[in-house]
Design a protein around this motif. Structure first.
Motif, mmCIF file in Angstrom:
data_model
loop_
_atom_site.group_PDB
_atom_site.id
_atom_site.type_symbol
_atom_site.label_atom_id
_atom_site.label_comp_id
_atom_site.label_asym_id
_atom_site.label_seq_id
_atom_site.Cartn_x
_atom_site.Cartn_y
_atom_site.Cartn_z
ATOM 1 N N LEU A 27 0.816 -1.213 0.000
ATOM 2 C CA LEU A 27 0.000 0.000 0.000
ATOM 3 C C LEU A 27 0.852 1.266 0.000
ATOM 4 O O LEU A 27 0.318 2.373 -0.007
ATOM 5 C CB LEU A 27 -0.932 0.002 1.220
ATOM 6 C CG LEU A 27 -1.996 -1.091 1.247
ATOM 7 C CD1 LEU A 27 -2.730 -1.090 2.590
ATOM 8 C CD2 LEU A 27 -2.981 -0.905 0.098
ATOM 9 N N GLY A 28 2.168 1.105 0.011
ATOM 10 C CA GLY A 28 3.068 2.247 -0.029
ATOM 11 C C GLY A 28 3.399 2.842 1.321
ATOM 12 O O GLY A 28 3.928 3.946 1.414
ATOM 13 N N TYR A 49 -2.309 -0.747 10.035
ATOM 14 C CA TYR A 49 -2.965 -1.595 9.042
ATOM 15 C C TYR A 49 -4.452 -1.274 8.956
ATOM 16 O O TYR A 49 -4.999 -1.029 7.876
ATOM 17 C CB TYR A 49 -2.728 -3.047 9.438
ATOM 18 C CG TYR A 49 -3.402 -4.086 8.590
ATOM 19 C CD1 TYR A 49 -2.967 -4.358 7.298
ATOM 20 C CD2 TYR A 49 -4.454 -4.836 9.103
ATOM 21 C CE1 TYR A 49 -3.572 -5.350 6.534
ATOM 22 C CE2 TYR A 49 -5.058 -5.829 8.346
ATOM 23 C CZ TYR A 49 -4.617 -6.076 7.070
ATOM 24 O OH TYR A 49 -5.215 -7.060 6.318
ATOM 25 N N ILE A 50 -5.126 -1.230 10.094
ATOM 26 C CA ILE A 50 -6.560 -0.937 10.127
ATOM 27 C C ILE A 50 -6.837 0.462 9.602
ATOM 28 O O ILE A 50 -7.773 0.668 8.819
ATOM 29 C CB ILE A 50 -7.117 -1.134 11.553
ATOM 30 C CG1 ILE A 50 -7.102 -2.622 11.913
ATOM 31 C CG2 ILE A 50 -8.520 -0.561 11.687
ATOM 32 C CD1 ILE A 50 -7.341 -2.925 13.373
ATOM 33 N N ASN A 51 -6.021 1.430 9.999
ATOM 34 C CA ASN A 51 -6.207 2.807 9.519
ATOM 35 C C ASN A 51 -6.056 2.900 8.009
ATOM 36 O O ASN A 51 -6.806 3.623 7.344
ATOM 37 C CB ASN A 51 -5.230 3.755 10.207
ATOM 38 C CG ASN A 51 -5.585 4.002 11.648
ATOM 39 O OD1 ASN A 51 -6.698 3.773 12.089
ATOM 40 N ND2 ASN A 51 -4.606 4.468 12.417
ATOM 41 N N ARG A 55 -8.894 3.929 5.408
ATOM 42 C CA ARG A 55 -8.638 5.050 4.495
ATOM 43 C C ARG A 55 -8.990 4.671 3.067
ATOM 44 O O ARG A 55 -9.503 5.477 2.299
ATOM 45 C CB ARG A 55 -7.165 5.463 4.590
ATOM 46 C CG ARG A 55 -6.790 6.688 3.787
ATOM 47 C CD ARG A 55 -5.325 7.025 3.939
ATOM 48 N NE ARG A 55 -4.455 6.058 3.296
ATOM 49 C CZ ARG A 55 -4.217 6.000 1.964
ATOM 50 N NH1 ARG A 55 -4.815 6.830 1.159
ATOM 51 N NH2 ARG A 55 -3.395 5.096 1.474
ATOM 52 N N LEU A 56 -8.749 3.416 2.725
ATOM 53 C CA LEU A 56 -9.034 2.931 1.367
ATOM 54 C C LEU A 56 -10.437 2.381 1.226
ATOM 55 O O LEU A 56 -10.809 1.876 0.181
ATOM 56 C CB LEU A 56 -8.026 1.843 0.988
ATOM 57 C CG LEU A 56 -6.563 2.301 0.901
ATOM 58 C CD1 LEU A 56 -5.660 1.112 0.726
ATOM 59 C CD2 LEU A 56 -6.395 3.292 -0.230
#
Length: 61
Positions: A27-28, A49-51, A55-56
């Protein structure tokens, strides 16, 4: 019988930690608060990871 996996154990396993790191890299995401991902605690990694998934909009149904 012996194939039952305790999800609490799995969620804190090194395999799951590596999975989270690999996903974040895809995810960069390379750092958080100036730390490399491998330097983060499990809870910091999981939060990141959850954030990122939120966000996506990956986790939203």
């Amino acid at each position: 019988m012996g194939d039952n996996i305790n999800t609490a154990d799995f969620s804190h396993s090194s395999q799951y930690k590596e999975y989270i790191i690999a996903t974040l890299l895809q995810l960069g995401v390379y750092k958080r608060d100036g730390k490399q991902l491998y330097e983060l605690s499990f809870s910091e990694l999981e939060e990141t990871y959850i954030n990122e998934l939120d966000r996506l909009d990956v986790c939203k149904i």
